[in-house]
Design a protein around this motif. Structure first.
Motif, mmCIF file in Angstrom:
data_model
loop_
_atom_site.group_PDB
_atom_site.id
_atom_site.type_symbol
_atom_site.label_atom_id
_atom_site.label_comp_id
_atom_site.label_asym_id
_atom_site.label_seq_id
_atom_site.Cartn_x
_atom_site.Cartn_y
_atom_site.Cartn_z
ATOM 1 N N GLU A 156 -16.549 27.656 -5.992
ATOM 2 C CA GLU A 156 -15.730 26.439 -5.935
ATOM 3 C C GLU A 156 -14.663 26.429 -7.028
ATOM 4 O OE1 GLU A 156 -18.599 22.946 -4.627
ATOM 5 O OE2 GLU A 156 -19.591 24.219 -6.101
ATOM 6 N N GLY A 157 -14.681 27.446 -7.882
ATOM 7 C CA GLY A 157 -13.694 27.520 -8.951
ATOM 8 C C GLY A 157 -14.205 26.929 -10.245
ATOM 9 N N GLU A 158 -13.411 27.090 -11.326
ATOM 10 C CA GLU A 158 -13.971 26.718 -12.636
ATOM 11 C C GLU A 158 -13.617 25.312 -13.098
ATOM 12 O OE1 GLU A 158 -12.930 30.080 -14.946
ATOM 13 O OE2 GLU A 158 -10.833 29.513 -15.178
ATOM 14 N N TYR A 159 -13.033 24.507 -12.208
ATOM 15 C CA TYR A 159 -12.681 23.139 -12.625
ATOM 16 C C TYR A 159 -13.587 22.089 -12.003
ATOM 17 C CZ TYR A 159 -8.641 25.677 -14.233
ATOM 18 O OH TYR A 159 -7.839 26.590 -14.866
ATOM 19 N N MET A 160 -14.678 22.531 -11.389
ATOM 20 C CA MET A 160 -15.556 21.581 -10.701
ATOM 21 C C MET A 160 -16.147 20.525 -11.632
ATOM 22 S SD MET A 160 -15.391 21.997 -7.576
ATOM 23 C CE MET A 160 -16.757 21.153 -6.791
ATOM 24 N N VAL A 161 -16.461 20.912 -12.854
ATOM 25 C CA VAL A 161 -17.074 19.949 -13.779
ATOM 26 C C VAL A 161 -16.028 18.973 -14.305
ATOM 27 C CG1 VAL A 161 -18.369 19.653 -15.914
ATOM 28 C CG2 VAL A 161 -18.862 21.614 -14.429
ATOM 29 N N VAL A 162 -14.921 19.493 -14.801
ATOM 30 C CA VAL A 162 -13.924 18.593 -15.411
ATOM 31 C C VAL A 162 -13.295 17.657 -14.380
ATOM 32 C CG1 VAL A 162 -13.379 19.945 -17.467
ATOM 33 C CG2 VAL A 162 -12.160 20.435 -15.328
ATOM 34 N N LYS A 163 -13.303 18.063 -13.094
ATOM 35 C CA LYS A 163 -12.737 17.190 -12.062
ATOM 36 C C LYS A 163 -13.731 16.151 -11.546
ATOM 37 C CE LYS A 163 -8.999 20.046 -10.311
ATOM 38 N NZ LYS A 163 -8.351 20.585 -9.107
ATOM 39 N N HIS A 164 -15.003 16.325 -11.868
ATOM 40 C CA HIS A 164 -16.033 15.372 -11.409
ATOM 41 C C HIS A 164 -16.930 14.946 -12.554
ATOM 42 C CE1 HIS A 164 -15.005 17.910 -7.884
ATOM 43 N NE2 HIS A 164 -15.010 16.766 -7.260
ATOM 44 N N PRO A 165 -16.344 14.397 -13.628
ATOM 45 C CA PRO A 165 -17.172 14.119 -14.814
ATOM 46 C C PRO A 165 -18.290 13.105 -14.576
ATOM 47 C CG PRO A 165 -14.983 13.151 -15.058
ATOM 48 C CD PRO A 165 -14.935 14.007 -13.829
ATOM 49 N N SER A 166 -18.056 12.092 -13.722
ATOM 50 C CA SER A 166 -19.060 11.013 -13.613
ATOM 51 C C SER A 166 -20.415 11.528 -13.174
ATOM 52 C CB SER A 166 -18.630 9.930 -12.629
ATOM 53 O OG SER A 166 -17.277 9.771 -12.635
ATOM 54 N N ILE A 167 -20.438 12.376 -12.153
ATOM 55 C CA ILE A 167 -21.734 12.804 -11.635
ATOM 56 C C ILE A 167 -22.476 13.675 -12.655
ATOM 57 C CG2 ILE A 167 -20.967 14.862 -10.353
ATOM 58 C CD1 ILE A 167 -22.972 13.157 -8.157
ATOM 59 N N PHE A 168 -21.732 14.375 -13.491
ATOM 60 C CA PHE A 168 -22.383 15.167 -14.548
ATOM 61 C C PHE A 168 -22.926 14.261 -15.644
ATOM 62 C CE2 PHE A 168 -20.142 18.341 -12.246
ATOM 63 C CZ PHE A 168 -20.953 19.461 -12.348
ATOM 64 N N LYS A 169 -22.255 13.125 -15.870
ATOM 65 C CA LYS A 169 -22.760 12.157 -16.852
ATOM 66 C C LYS A 169 -24.075 11.556 -16.391
ATOM 67 C CE LYS A 169 -18.488 10.779 -19.031
ATOM 68 N NZ LYS A 169 -17.267 10.295 -18.404
ATOM 69 N N GLU A 170 -24.217 11.386 -15.071
ATOM 70 C CA GLU A 170 -25.412 10.747 -14.493
ATOM 71 C C GLU A 170 -26.580 11.718 -14.348
ATOM 72 O OE1 GLU A 170 -25.772 7.581 -13.157
ATOM 73 O OE2 GLU A 170 -23.844 7.030 -14.033
ATOM 74 N N ASN A 177 -24.460 27.784 -9.676
ATOM 75 C CA ASN A 177 -25.070 28.686 -8.694
ATOM 76 C C ASN A 177 -24.102 29.795 -8.253
ATOM 77 O OD1 ASN A 177 -27.146 29.530 -6.950
ATOM 78 N ND2 ASN A 177 -26.352 28.273 -5.264
ATOM 79 N N LYS A 178 -24.662 30.766 -7.571
ATOM 80 C CA LYS A 178 -23.924 31.931 -7.040
ATOM 81 C C LYS A 178 -23.259 32.736 -8.170
ATOM 82 C CE LYS A 178 -22.908 29.384 -2.760
ATOM 83 N NZ LYS A 178 -21.987 29.115 -1.674
ATOM 84 N N VAL A 179 -23.924 32.818 -9.318
ATOM 85 C CA VAL A 179 -23.314 33.486 -10.468
ATOM 86 C C VAL A 179 -23.096 34.977 -10.227
ATOM 87 C CG1 VAL A 179 -23.958 31.885 -12.278
ATOM 88 C CG2 VAL A 179 -25.572 33.643 -11.583
ATOM 89 N N ASP A 180 -23.791 35.546 -9.236
ATOM 90 C CA ASP A 180 -23.569 36.953 -8.887
ATOM 91 C C ASP A 180 -22.142 37.175 -8.389
ATOM 92 O OD1 ASP A 180 -24.618 35.237 -6.788
ATOM 93 O OD2 ASP A 180 -24.523 36.986 -5.458
ATOM 94 N N LEU A 181 -21.479 36.102 -7.951
ATOM 95 C CA LEU A 181 -20.111 36.221 -7.411
ATOM 96 C C LEU A 181 -19.027 35.866 -8.434
ATOM 97 C CD1 LEU A 181 -20.735 34.569 -3.899
ATOM 98 C CD2 LEU A 181 -20.663 37.006 -4.451
ATOM 99 N N ALA A 182 -19.443 35.562 -9.657
ATOM 100 C CA ALA A 182 -18.476 35.096 -10.670
ATOM 101 C C ALA A 182 -17.363 36.116 -10.897
ATOM 102 C CB ALA A 182 -19.195 34.786 -11.979
ATOM 103 N N GLY A 183 -17.737 37.396 -10.957
ATOM 104 C CA GLY A 183 -16.752 38.459 -11.193
ATOM 105 C C GLY A 183 -15.682 38.507 -10.116
ATOM 106 N N VAL A 184 -16.099 38.607 -8.850
ATOM 107 C CA VAL A 184 -15.132 38.667 -7.747
ATOM 108 C C VAL A 184 -14.287 37.402 -7.650
ATOM 109 C CG1 VAL A 184 -15.535 40.256 -5.842
ATOM 110 C CG2 VAL A 184 -17.221 38.473 -6.292
ATOM 111 N N MET A 185 -14.892 36.263 -7.971
ATOM 112 C CA MET A 185 -14.167 35.003 -7.865
ATOM 113 C C MET A 185 -13.264 34.759 -9.076
ATOM 114 S SD MET A 185 -15.046 33.893 -4.961
ATOM 115 C CE MET A 185 -14.048 32.423 -5.065
ATOM 116 N N GLY A 186 -13.497 35.516 -10.150
ATOM 117 C CA GLY A 186 -12.728 35.302 -11.372
ATOM 118 C C GLY A 186 -13.031 33.955 -12.017
ATOM 119 N N THR A 187 -14.276 33.507 -11.860
ATOM 120 C CA THR A 187 -14.680 32.215 -12.434
ATOM 121 C C THR A 187 -15.511 32.445 -13.692
ATOM 122 O OG1 THR A 187 -14.797 31.279 -10.208
ATOM 123 C CG2 THR A 187 -15.920 30.051 -11.941
ATOM 124 N N SER A 188 -15.188 31.710 -14.738
ATOM 125 C CA SER A 188 -15.953 31.832 -15.971
ATOM 126 C C SER A 188 -17.177 30.928 -15.931
ATOM 127 C CB SER A 188 -15.082 31.468 -17.177
ATOM 128 O OG SER A 188 -15.887 31.202 -18.299
#
Ligand code: MG
Ligand code: ZN
Length: 225
Positions: A156-170, A177-188
């Protein structure tokens, strides 16, 4: 460079905010009643939120495999349509009830109460609730569960948390998840972990590859199960 113009919507500008406040208050009250009922029956409930395709169902399947020897498990699957997720989890030998919400993009305490009636709560110790795939409004609608998990995947890309702060606060636990794909996706993965921890200093962050079962032991521990 020109300064960026930003329109930030304030609560009082949202047209249906007064109606909304009543609904949210009613939901919270009902959620408390649901929690009391669960406590009374000795059922631990875990609300799993995350976008469509983040891996919520796979994670619940892996948790069921790990925990079914120790707990009698049930599952409630919330989706706009289909019974795909309830069917998947039911294959692991647990009772799963599908709630099709139609136009509604989240589960609420009322739907939760309805779904609970489909279970014999005396025969369940652990209940997983898969919320409708959405990272916005489920945050406003507690269901009476004891813990909330939020799942994001590196696809889903690396901005999922900063774009949805409320649900992470709750949430109590964040799953990357899917960290095996981080390299191909270029997501940190590191950035996602750091973002979750900076939005909510109490959150437990777990890194998983649910398809292969990697990180699931950490998740079980983070959930105190
Ligand atoms: Mg699912
Ligand atoms: Zn919604």
């Amino acid at each position: 460079m020109l300064e960026k113009e930003i329109i930030t919507v304030r609560e009082e500008e949202i047209l249906d905010i007064e109606v909304n406040k009543d609904i949210l208050a009613a939901n919270r009250k009902l959620a408390e009643a649901v929690k009391m009922k669960l406590d009374d029956k000795g059922v631990i409930a875990i609300d799993v939120t995350g976008s469509v395709g983040s891996g919520k169902t796979s994670i619940i399947e892996r948790l069921v495999e790990k925990l079914r020897g120790r707990y009698r498990i049930g599952m409630i699957a919330g989706d706009v349509a289909t019974t795909i997720d309830a069917d998947r989890v039911e294959r692991h030998g647990v009772r799963a009830v599908q709630v099709n919400t139609g136009r509604e993009c989240h589960l609420d305490a009322n739907l939760m109460e309805k779904a609970l009636k489909k279970f014999d709560l005396e025969n369940i110790d652990l209940l997983f609730i898969e919320n409708v795939g959405n990272l916005i409004c489920p945050g406003d609608y507690p269901l009476g569960a004891h813990k909330r998990v939020v799942v994001v995947s590196v696809t889903e890309g690396e901005y999922m948390v900063v774009k949805h702060p409320s649900i992470f606060k709750e949430a109590d636990v964040a799953v990357i998840n899917k960290v095996d794909l981080a390299g191909v996706m270029g997501t940190s993965v590191e950035k996602l972990v750091k973002d979750a921890e900076s939005v909510n200093s109490n959150i437990r962050v777990v890194v998983t590859d649910a398809k292969k079962g990697v990180g699931l032991e950490d998740l079980v521990e983070a959930l105190n199960l």
